[in-house]
Design an enzyme around this catalytic site. Structure first.
Site, PDB file in Angstrom:
ATOM      1  N   LYS A 117       0.862  -1.002   0.006  1.00 58.88           N
ATOM      2  CA  LYS A 117      -0.065  -0.117  -0.046  1.00 58.88           C
ATOM      3  C   LYS A 117       0.883   1.252  -0.059  1.00 58.88           C
ATOM      4  CE  LYS A 117      -4.144  -1.900   1.769  1.00 58.88           C
ATOM      5  NZ  LYS A 117      -5.005  -2.216   2.925  1.00 58.88           N
ATOM      6  N   LYS A 148      -5.299 -10.367  -5.490  1.00 56.02           N
ATOM      7  CA  LYS A 148      -6.460 -10.503  -4.610  1.00 56.02           C
ATOM      8  C   LYS A 148      -7.587  -9.808  -5.059  1.00 56.02           C
ATOM      9  CE  LYS A 148      -7.016  -8.357  -1.022  1.00 56.02           C
ATOM     10  NZ  LYS A 148      -6.790  -7.726   0.498  1.00 56.02           N
ATOM     11  N   LYS A 196     -11.532  -4.822  -2.167  1.00 56.51           N
ATOM     12  CA  LYS A 196     -12.745  -4.048  -2.266  1.00 56.51           C
ATOM     13  C   LYS A 196     -11.894  -2.305  -2.713  1.00 56.51           C
ATOM     14  CE  LYS A 196     -13.480  -4.141   2.401  1.00 56.51           C
ATOM     15  NZ  LYS A 196     -12.081  -3.869   3.100  1.00 56.51           N
TER      16      LYS A 196
END
Ligand code: TYM
Length: 332
Positions: free
Chosen positions: A112, A197, A200
Site C-alpha cells: 500500500k 487478490k 474492495k
C-alpha cells in the site's frame, strides 16, 4: 469459552472475496463458537486517503451487510470500532510493545505504501502502525480465534507475537490468538488479474464481484473473467492456470465439491463460467434481499450497533485497564 473476533474495513463496497473468505464463515461457524464479536473497523479506513462522508456511508453499509450475511445479534456482538474507545487506548500500548522493523515488514504496508508513492501521495503514519491497532482489536477481547482470509494471516501472526511478548514482559494479560482461515476461498482472486487478490479498494471494477452487484452484472463479470488458451481441457492448476483455478475455487465455495473434481466435469471454459456465474448469483441472492429489507429499517441496524458497542465495551475495558496497570500506568 472460546472467544472469536474479526473485522471488516469500510474502504470500499464489500466483495465476493470478503463474503467467501470471511463473512460467510462468521455466520456459519464463528457466531456459534462461544462468544463472538464482529466489527466494522472504521478507524482502519482512515489510514489511506479517504472521503469522510464515504467512510460513514460505507460503515453503515458494511454493518448492514454483516447482518444480511447472517450474523444474528442474539448470537454475537456486531459493532463499530470507533464506538469503543478501548481499541485506540490499547493500540498505543501495542505500539510500545512492537518495533518499527516489525511494522515495516508487513506485506500490506509495503504494497500500500508503494502504491501511494506511485500515485505521488504521501504515506500516513497510521498505515505503518495499522497492525498495532489490529492487534489491539483482537487482544482487547482476549480472542482465541480470528477468522480471516489468507491476506490477514501475517497481521494476526504479529498480534500473536505481541501478546506473547507483552505477557512475558509485564505478566500474563492477553490470550494468544490464532487465525482460522476458511477451508476454501481463503484467497479469492481478481477475475481480470488472477495474480492479485480480489480487493474492495482496488480500481479494477470488472474483476471484482461486489456483494450488491445486480445478477446481470455478476454474470457479465464472471463471463468476462480472464482465463488462458484452454489447451488440454479444463484442469485445476493454480500456478499455470490461475484464472481457471480461481473460477473452480469460487464454484467449489459456492456450490460445494473440490476444485480438481469439478474441473473434470467440464470440457469448455464457457460452460464452467456459466455455472460459476449462476452459483455466485444464488449465493449472493439472499444477502442482497436481506440487505434491501434492512435498508428499509435503518433504526434496526443502529440499535444493533448501539447495543453491540455497549456489550463490546464491557468485555474490552477490564482487559485494557489490566494492560495499562501491567505496563506501568498509574490507576486513575
Ligand atoms: P478487509 O476489510 O480487507 O477484509 C475483511 C475480511 O475479508 C477477507 N478477504 C478475503 N478473503 C478471501 N479472498 C479475498 N479476496 C479477500 N479479501 C478480503 C479478509 O482476509 C478479512 O478477513 N485488517 C483487516 C480488518 C481488521 C481485522 C481486525 C480483522 C482490522 N482489525 C482484527 C480481524 C481482526 C482488513 O483490512 O480486512
Amino acid at each position: 469459552m472460546t472467544r472469536v473476533f474479526s473485522g471488516v474495513k469500510p474502504t470500499g463496497h464489500l466483495t465476493l472475496g470478503n463474503y467467501l473468505g470471511a463473512l460467510r464463515q462468521w455466520a456459519a461457524v464463528g457466531q456459534h463458537r462461544g462468544e463472538a464479536l464482529f466489527c466494522v473497523v472504521d478507524l482502519h479506513a482512515l489510514t489511506v486517503e479517504h472521503d469522510p462522508a464515504r467512510v460513514r456511508r460505507l460503515s453503515r453499509q458494511a454493518a448492514s451487510l454483516l447482518l444480511a450475511s447472517g450474523l444474528d445479534p442474539e448470537l454475537c456482538t456486531v459493532f463499530v470500532q470507533s464506538h469503543v474507545d478501548e481499541h485506540a487506548r490499547l493500540s498505543y500500548v501495542m505500539e510500545c510493545v512492537a518495533t518499527d522493523g516489525e511494522m515495516r515488514r508487513m506485506i500490506q504496508y509495503k504494497e500500500k505504501a508503494a502504491r501511494e508513492r506511485v500515485r505521488g501521495g504521501s504515506v500516513r503514519l497510521s498505515l505503518l502502525t495499522y497492525p498495532a491497532l489490529m492487534a489491539a482489536d483482537i487482544l482487547a477481547y482476549n480472542a482465541d480465534e480470528v477468522p480471516v482470509g489468507d491476506d490477514q494471516a501475517q497481521h494476526v501472526e504479529l498480534a500473536r507475537d505481541l501478546a506473547v511478548r507483552f505477557n512475558q514482559r509485564y505478566g500474563h494479560t492477553f490470550t494468544v490468538p490464532r487465525a482460522t482461515p476458511p477451508a476454501v476461498a481463503a484467497r479469492v482472486m481478481n477475475l481480470q488479474d488472477p495474480a492479485s487478490k480480489m480487493g474492495k479498494s482496488d480500481d479494477t471494477g470488472p474483476g471484482i464481484v461486489y456483494l450488491l452487484d445486480e445478477p446481470e452484472v455478476v454474470r457479465r463479470k464472471v463471463m468476462r473473467a480472464v482465463t488462458d488458451s484452454g489447451e488440454g481441457g479444463v484442469v485445476y492448476d493454480r500456478v499455470e492456470r490461475p484464472g481457471v483455478a480461481n473460477l473452480l475455487e469460487i464454484l467449489a465455495a459456492c456450490a460445494g465439491g473440490e476444485p480438481e473434481e469439478l474441473a473434470a466435469g467440464y470440457d469448455s471454459y464457457g460452460a464452467l463460467k456459466k455455472d460459476v456465474a449462476e452459483a455466485v448469483v444464488e449465493v449472493l441472492r439472499p444477502v442482497r434481499e436481506r440487505h434491501r429489507e434492512l435498508c428499509a429499517d435503518p433504526g434496526h441496524v443502529e440499535r444493533v450497533l448501539r447495543e453491540g458497542a455497549a456489550r463490546a465495551r464491557g468485555i474490552a475495558r477490564p482487559t485494557v485497564d489490566a494492560a495499562y496497570r501491567a505496563i506501568g500506568l498509574l490507576a486513575p
